[in-house]
Design a protein around this motif. Structure first.
Motif, PDB file in Angstrom:
ATOM      1  N   TRP A   1       0.820  -1.209   0.000  1.00  0.00           N
ATOM      2  CA  TRP A   1       0.000   0.000   0.000  1.00  0.00           C
ATOM      3  C   TRP A   1       0.856   1.263   0.000  1.00  0.00           C
ATOM      4  O   TRP A   1       0.557   2.223  -0.711  1.00  0.00           O
ATOM      5  CB  TRP A   1      -0.935   0.009   1.206  1.00  0.00           C
ATOM      6  CG  TRP A   1      -2.167  -0.780   0.956  1.00  0.00           C
ATOM      7  CD1 TRP A   1      -2.440  -2.037   1.413  1.00  0.00           C
ATOM      8  CD2 TRP A   1      -3.290  -0.402   0.165  1.00  0.00           C
ATOM      9  NE1 TRP A   1      -3.656  -2.454   0.951  1.00  0.00           N
ATOM     10  CE2 TRP A   1      -4.203  -1.467   0.187  1.00  0.00           C
ATOM     11  CE3 TRP A   1      -3.603   0.740  -0.558  1.00  0.00           C
ATOM     12  CZ2 TRP A   1      -5.427  -1.417  -0.492  1.00  0.00           C
ATOM     13  CZ3 TRP A   1      -4.814   0.782  -1.221  1.00  0.00           C
ATOM     14  CH2 TRP A   1      -5.701  -0.271  -1.193  1.00  0.00           C
ATOM     15  N   CYS A   2       1.905   1.276   0.808  1.00  0.00           N
ATOM     16  CA  CYS A   2       2.779   2.463   0.851  1.00  0.00           C
ATOM     17  C   CYS A   2       3.458   2.677  -0.488  1.00  0.00           C
ATOM     18  O   CYS A   2       3.576   3.825  -0.959  1.00  0.00           O
ATOM     19  CB  CYS A   2       3.807   2.318   1.960  1.00  0.00           C
ATOM     20  SG  CYS A   2       3.091   2.457   3.608  1.00  0.00           S
ATOM     21  N   THR A   3       3.906   1.619  -1.110  1.00  0.00           N
ATOM     22  CA  THR A   3       4.540   1.727  -2.422  1.00  0.00           C
ATOM     23  C   THR A   3       3.542   2.251  -3.443  1.00  0.00           C
ATOM     24  O   THR A   3       3.863   3.113  -4.264  1.00  0.00           O
ATOM     25  CB  THR A   3       5.089   0.353  -2.869  1.00  0.00           C
ATOM     26  OG1 THR A   3       5.989  -0.121  -1.878  1.00  0.00           O
ATOM     27  CG2 THR A   3       5.803   0.459  -4.200  1.00  0.00           C
ATOM     28  N   ALA A   4       2.327   1.767  -3.405  1.00  0.00           N
ATOM     29  CA  ALA A   4       1.299   2.205  -4.340  1.00  0.00           C
ATOM     30  C   ALA A   4       0.953   3.676  -4.135  1.00  0.00           C
ATOM     31  O   ALA A   4       0.748   4.424  -5.099  1.00  0.00           O
ATOM     32  CB  ALA A   4       0.045   1.336  -4.203  1.00  0.00           C
ATOM     33  N   LEU A   5       0.900   4.134  -2.914  1.00  0.00           N
ATOM     34  CA  LEU A   5       0.568   5.531  -2.634  1.00  0.00           C
ATOM     35  C   LEU A   5       1.659   6.485  -3.052  1.00  0.00           C
ATOM     36  O   LEU A   5       1.403   7.554  -3.596  1.00  0.00           O
ATOM     37  CB  LEU A   5       0.268   5.717  -1.138  1.00  0.00           C
ATOM     38  CG  LEU A   5      -1.026   5.086  -0.630  1.00  0.00           C
ATOM     39  CD1 LEU A   5      -1.110   5.228   0.880  1.00  0.00           C
ATOM     40  CD2 LEU A   5      -2.219   5.729  -1.295  1.00  0.00           C
ATOM     41  N   PHE A   6       2.926   6.115  -2.810  1.00  0.00           N
ATOM     42  CA  PHE A   6       4.027   6.993  -3.145  1.00  0.00           C
ATOM     43  C   PHE A   6       4.395   6.972  -4.629  1.00  0.00           C
ATOM     44  O   PHE A   6       4.999   7.897  -5.133  1.00  0.00           O
ATOM     45  CB  PHE A   6       5.269   6.666  -2.302  1.00  0.00           C
ATOM     46  CG  PHE A   6       5.083   7.019  -0.861  1.00  0.00           C
ATOM     47  CD1 PHE A   6       4.832   8.337  -0.480  1.00  0.00           C
ATOM     48  CD2 PHE A   6       5.157   6.055   0.114  1.00  0.00           C
ATOM     49  CE1 PHE A   6       4.660   8.680   0.848  1.00  0.00           C
ATOM     50  CE2 PHE A   6       4.993   6.371   1.449  1.00  0.00           C
ATOM     51  CZ  PHE A   6       4.741   7.689   1.822  1.00  0.00           C
ATOM     52  N   CYS A   7       4.010   5.919  -5.316  1.00  0.00           N
ATOM     53  CA  CYS A   7       4.299   5.829  -6.754  1.00  0.00           C
ATOM     54  C   CYS A   7       3.313   6.643  -7.583  1.00  0.00           C
ATOM     55  O   CYS A   7       3.564   6.947  -8.726  1.00  0.00           O
ATOM     56  CB  CYS A   7       4.306   4.384  -7.206  1.00  0.00           C
ATOM     57  SG  CYS A   7       5.722   3.461  -6.607  1.00  0.00           S
ATOM     58  N   LEU A   8       2.161   6.961  -7.029  1.00  0.00           N
ATOM     59  CA  LEU A   8       1.149   7.712  -7.769  1.00  0.00           C
ATOM     60  C   LEU A   8       1.431   9.131  -7.721  1.00  0.00           C
ATOM     61  O   LEU A   8       1.751  10.053  -7.673  1.00  0.00           O
ATOM     62  CB  LEU A   8      -0.249   7.442  -7.217  1.00  0.00           C
ATOM     63  CG  LEU A   8      -0.737   6.024  -7.426  1.00  0.00           C
ATOM     64  CD1 LEU A   8      -2.099   5.858  -6.719  1.00  0.00           C
ATOM     65  CD2 LEU A   8      -0.891   5.695  -8.889  1.00  0.00           C
TER      66      LEU A   8
END
Length: 91
Positions: free
Chosen positions: A84-91
């Motif tokens: 989830w953290c990776t998905a949020l920061f990649c957007l």
């Protein structure tokens, strides 16, 4: 020595070809008459037992069986958080 006694057996071919050619299970006489148990259900159970034995007997399976279930939950939570953290920061 065999004395004219016939037994019902289930032969599971190659439960894991690295270790076994086949596993042989001797079935209880009343197994098919209990609570509507089918031959397919007994065969599935034999396959599960063979797979479980292999998992418990291999080094990897022994290691994994020693890890308590709460550790699996914690690792799953950490993995989900990382995704989830990776998905949020990649957007």
């Amino acid at each position: 020595m065999v004395k004219g006694v016939s037994r019902r057996v289930i032969v599971v071919k190659e439960p894991d070809p690295r270790f076994f050619e086949e596993a042989i299970f001797v079935v209880k006489e009343d197994a098919f008459s209990r609570d509507g148990v089918s031959a397919e259900q007994i065969l599935q159970e034999a396959r599960q037992v063979a797979r479980g034995y292999i998992r418990r007997s291999t080094p990897t399976g022994q290691l994994l069986s020693k890890i308590p279930p709460p550790v699996y939950l914690a690792l799953g939570g950490l993995l989900a958080t990382a995704v989830w953290c990776t998905a949020l920061f990649c957007l």
